[in-house]
Design a protein around this motif. Structure first.
Motif, PDB file in Angstrom:
ATOM      1  N   GLN A 106       0.817  -1.217   0.000  1.00 44.21           N
ATOM      2  CA  GLN A 106       0.000   0.000   0.000  1.00 44.21           C
ATOM      3  C   GLN A 106       0.853   1.270   0.000  1.00 44.21           C
ATOM      4  O   GLN A 106       0.337   2.371  -0.176  1.00 44.21           O
ATOM      5  N   GLY A 107       2.156   1.112   0.275  1.00 47.01           N
ATOM      6  CA  GLY A 107       3.052   2.267   0.334  1.00 47.01           C
ATOM      7  C   GLY A 107       2.867   3.099   1.590  1.00 47.01           C
ATOM      8  O   GLY A 107       3.041   4.322   1.573  1.00 47.01           O
ATOM      9  N   ILE A 108       2.502   2.435   2.699  1.00 42.26           N
ATOM     10  CA  ILE A 108       2.293   3.137   3.963  1.00 42.26           C
ATOM     11  C   ILE A 108       3.137   2.503   5.061  1.00 42.26           C
ATOM     12  O   ILE A 108       3.623   1.385   4.907  1.00 42.26           O
ATOM     13  N   ASP A 109       3.301   3.227   6.153  1.00 47.48           N
ATOM     14  CA  ASP A 109       4.046   2.708   7.296  1.00 47.48           C
ATOM     15  C   ASP A 109       3.208   1.720   8.092  1.00 47.48           C
ATOM     16  O   ASP A 109       1.972   1.797   8.107  1.00 47.48           O
ATOM     17  N   TYR A 110       3.915   0.825   8.782  1.00 45.30           N
ATOM     18  CA  TYR A 110       3.285  -0.112   9.723  1.00 45.30           C
ATOM     19  C   TYR A 110       4.017   0.028  11.046  1.00 45.30           C
ATOM     20  O   TYR A 110       5.236  -0.081  11.109  1.00 45.30           O
ATOM     21  N   LYS A 111       3.271   0.321  12.093  1.00 45.71           N
ATOM     22  CA  LYS A 111       3.845   0.504  13.428  1.00 45.71           C
ATOM     23  C   LYS A 111       3.258  -0.534  14.371  1.00 45.71           C
ATOM     24  O   LYS A 111       2.092  -0.911  14.247  1.00 45.71           O
ATOM     25  N   GLU A 112       4.084  -0.972  15.323  1.00 43.84           N
ATOM     26  CA  GLU A 112       3.606  -1.888  16.359  1.00 43.84           C
ATOM     27  C   GLU A 112       3.825  -1.248  17.719  1.00 43.84           C
ATOM     28  O   GLU A 112       4.851  -0.596  17.941  1.00 43.84           O
ATOM     29  N   TYR A 113       2.869  -1.465  18.599  1.00 41.67           N
ATOM     30  CA  TYR A 113       2.907  -0.856  19.928  1.00 41.67           C
ATOM     31  C   TYR A 113       2.640  -1.905  21.003  1.00 41.67           C
ATOM     32  O   TYR A 113       1.856  -2.830  20.801  1.00 41.67           O
ATOM     33  N   ILE A 114       3.247  -1.708  22.152  1.00 43.12           N
ATOM     34  CA  ILE A 114       3.022  -2.574  23.308  1.00 43.12           C
ATOM     35  C   ILE A 114       1.585  -2.368  23.791  1.00 43.12           C
ATOM     36  O   ILE A 114       1.134  -1.218  23.896  1.00 43.12           O
ATOM     37  N   PRO A 115       0.853  -3.452  24.076  1.00 43.31           N
ATOM     38  CA  PRO A 115      -0.552  -3.316  24.482  1.00 43.31           C
ATOM     39  C   PRO A 115      -0.784  -2.321  25.626  1.00 43.31           C
ATOM     40  O   PRO A 115      -1.753  -1.558  25.592  1.00 43.31           O
ATOM     41  N   GLY A 116       0.087  -2.306  26.624  1.00 48.32           N
ATOM     42  CA  GLY A 116      -0.091  -1.379  27.740  1.00 48.32           C
ATOM     43  C   GLY A 116      -0.012   0.077  27.316  1.00 48.32           C
ATOM     44  O   GLY A 116      -0.726   0.929  27.866  1.00 48.32           O
ATOM     45  N   SER A 117       0.827   0.379  26.328  1.00 45.49           N
ATOM     46  CA  SER A 117       0.930   1.772  25.863  1.00 45.49           C
ATOM     47  C   SER A 117      -0.328   2.176  25.101  1.00 45.49           C
ATOM     48  O   SER A 117      -0.758   3.327  25.167  1.00 45.49           O
ATOM     49  N   ILE A 118      -0.938   1.233  24.403  1.00 47.81           N
ATOM     50  CA  ILE A 118      -2.196   1.510  23.687  1.00 47.81           C
ATOM     51  C   ILE A 118      -3.289   1.832  24.699  1.00 47.81           C
ATOM     52  O   ILE A 118      -3.994   2.837  24.584  1.00 47.81           O
ATOM     53  N   ARG A 119      -3.405   0.997  25.719  1.00 49.42           N
ATOM     54  CA  ARG A 119      -4.431   1.219  26.744  1.00 49.42           C
ATOM     55  C   ARG A 119      -4.202   2.532  27.493  1.00 49.42           C
ATOM     56  O   ARG A 119      -5.149   3.244  27.813  1.00 49.42           O
ATOM     57  N   LYS A 120      -2.942   2.854  27.753  1.00 47.84           N
ATOM     58  CA  LYS A 120      -2.629   4.100  28.463  1.00 47.84           C
ATOM     59  C   LYS A 120      -3.023   5.316  27.625  1.00 47.84           C
ATOM     60  O   LYS A 120      -3.597   6.280  28.144  1.00 47.84           O
ATOM     61  N   THR A 121      -2.728   5.278  26.348  1.00 51.40           N
ATOM     62  CA  THR A 121      -3.110   6.386  25.468  1.00 51.40           C
ATOM     63  C   THR A 121      -4.620   6.575  25.440  1.00 51.40           C
ATOM     64  O   THR A 121      -5.120   7.688  25.512  1.00 51.40           O
ATOM     65  N   VAL A 122      -5.348   5.477  25.353  1.00 57.01           N
ATOM     66  CA  VAL A 122      -6.800   5.541  25.186  1.00 57.01           C
ATOM     67  C   VAL A 122      -7.526   5.840  26.500  1.00 57.01           C
ATOM     68  O   VAL A 122      -8.434   6.666  26.532  1.00 57.01           O
ATOM     69  N   THR A 123      -7.098   5.193  27.594  1.00 56.38           N
ATOM     70  CA  THR A 123      -7.833   5.318  28.865  1.00 56.38           C
ATOM     71  C   THR A 123      -7.106   6.117  29.936  1.00 56.38           C
ATOM     72  O   THR A 123      -7.709   6.488  30.933  1.00 56.38           O
ATOM     73  N   GLY A 124      -5.799   6.305  29.759  1.00 60.78           N
ATOM     74  CA  GLY A 124      -4.989   6.944  30.800  1.00 60.78           C
ATOM     75  C   GLY A 124      -4.386   5.933  31.762  1.00 60.78           C
ATOM     76  O   GLY A 124      -3.624   6.290  32.646  1.00 60.78           O
ATOM     77  N   LYS A 125      -4.732   4.633  31.574  1.00 55.85           N
ATOM     78  CA  LYS A 125      -4.231   3.569  32.445  1.00 55.85           C
ATOM     79  C   LYS A 125      -3.665   2.428  31.593  1.00 55.85           C
ATOM     80  O   LYS A 125      -4.376   1.873  30.763  1.00 55.85           O
ATOM     81  N   GLY A 126      -2.406   2.098  31.828  1.00 56.98           N
ATOM     82  CA  GLY A 126      -1.770   1.026  31.075  1.00 56.98           C
ATOM     83  C   GLY A 126      -2.350  -0.348  31.333  1.00 56.98           C
ATOM     84  O   GLY A 126      -2.256  -1.241  30.504  1.00 56.98           O
ATOM     85  N   LYS A 127      -2.975  -0.526  32.495  1.00 53.45           N
ATOM     86  CA  LYS A 127      -3.567  -1.829  32.828  1.00 53.45           C
ATOM     87  C   LYS A 127      -5.092  -1.740  32.861  1.00 53.45           C
ATOM     88  O   LYS A 127      -5.749  -2.450  33.629  1.00 53.45           O
ATOM     89  N   ALA A 128      -5.643  -0.892  32.019  1.00 52.59           N
ATOM     90  CA  ALA A 128      -7.099  -0.739  31.949  1.00 52.59           C
ATOM     91  C   ALA A 128      -7.741  -2.065  31.546  1.00 52.59           C
ATOM     92  O   ALA A 128      -7.175  -2.831  30.771  1.00 52.59           O
ATOM     93  N   THR A 129      -8.915  -2.319  32.077  1.00 52.15           N
ATOM     94  CA  THR A 129      -9.667  -3.528  31.730  1.00 52.15           C
ATOM     95  C   THR A 129     -10.344  -3.356  30.377  1.00 52.15           C
ATOM     96  O   THR A 129     -10.464  -2.238  29.867  1.00 52.15           O
ATOM     97  N   GLN A 130     -10.827  -4.457  29.834  1.00 47.72           N
ATOM     98  CA  GLN A 130     -11.583  -4.398  28.582  1.00 47.72           C
ATOM     99  C   GLN A 130     -12.823  -3.510  28.752  1.00 47.72           C
ATOM    100  O   GLN A 130     -13.179  -2.767  27.845  1.00 47.72           O
ATOM    101  N   GLN A 131     -13.450  -3.584  29.921  1.00 49.77           N
ATOM    102  CA  GLN A 131     -14.646  -2.774  30.168  1.00 49.77           C
ATOM    103  C   GLN A 131     -14.297  -1.283  30.177  1.00 49.77           C
ATOM    104  O   GLN A 131     -15.017  -0.468  29.606  1.00 49.77           O
TER     105      GLN A 131
END
Length: 173
Positions: A106-131
């Motif tokens: 596709q000519g685009i970048d692909y990035k991988e992130y640690i799951p805890g960093s994704i949760r921290k960005t989205v919820t403010g907590k690296g160990k946020a629950t699914q809920q």
């Protein structure tokens, strides 16, 4: 940052592969499409990976993401219970490889992130629950029901958009 850019988040899985296309607009984030690609267990691995690749390639031709991201998968030592997630991660890594090929095609970048960093960005907590993740994402993109893999893919796409925006802002400073 330009508006109307599309970000693809993928929760890699060979049996259940979550995906989410998020568009950044001047009014915030908009979910264009999301879901879970399911492949039958009795199907050979190469066929399952190819199915996932082809479907994501088709969706990319429709939504035209500027970048895609997934979870960084790491091997773990055997657990005391005797189970070891590393064996199933080998097949998941097949999907990660397919994503790398898809991004290159596709000519685009692909990035991988640690799951805890994704949760921290989205919820403010690296160990946020699914809920907790679901509650934040439901209010952010105005969707109430997600499969587990779809939810993770949406979180990855949201994280990817934020990191992309931050990188662009740093370059402009």
């Amino acid at each position: 940052m330009q508006v109307n850019q599309v970000f693809l988040g993928v929760d890699q899985g060979i049996a259940n592969c979550g995906y989410a296309f998020i568009q950044a607009t001047k009014n915030g984030l908009h979910l264009l499409s999301s879901g879970t690609i399911k492949t039958p267990a009795k199907t050979p691995s190469h066929t399952r990976v190819y199915t996932i690749f082809c479907l994501l390639e088709e969706y990319c031709s429709i939504y035209k993401p500027i970048i895609m991201g997934g979870e960084l998968l790491m091997f773990s030592p055997p657990r005391k219970s005797g189970g070891n997630e590393s064996a199933s991660m080998m097949t998941v890594n097949l999907v990660s490889g397919a994503l790398c090929v898809l991004a290159a095609k596709q000519g685009i970048d692909y990035k991988e992130y640690i799951p805890g960093s994704i949760r921290k960005t989205v919820t403010g907590k690296g160990k946020a629950t699914q809920q907790e993740l679901k509650e934040v994402l439901s209010s952010l993109i105005n969707k109430k029901r997600f499969s587990k893999h779809e939810l993770d893919a949406v979180a990855i796409a949201v994280h990817l958009e934020k990191k992309y925006r931050e990188e662009r802002e740093e370059k402009n400073d």
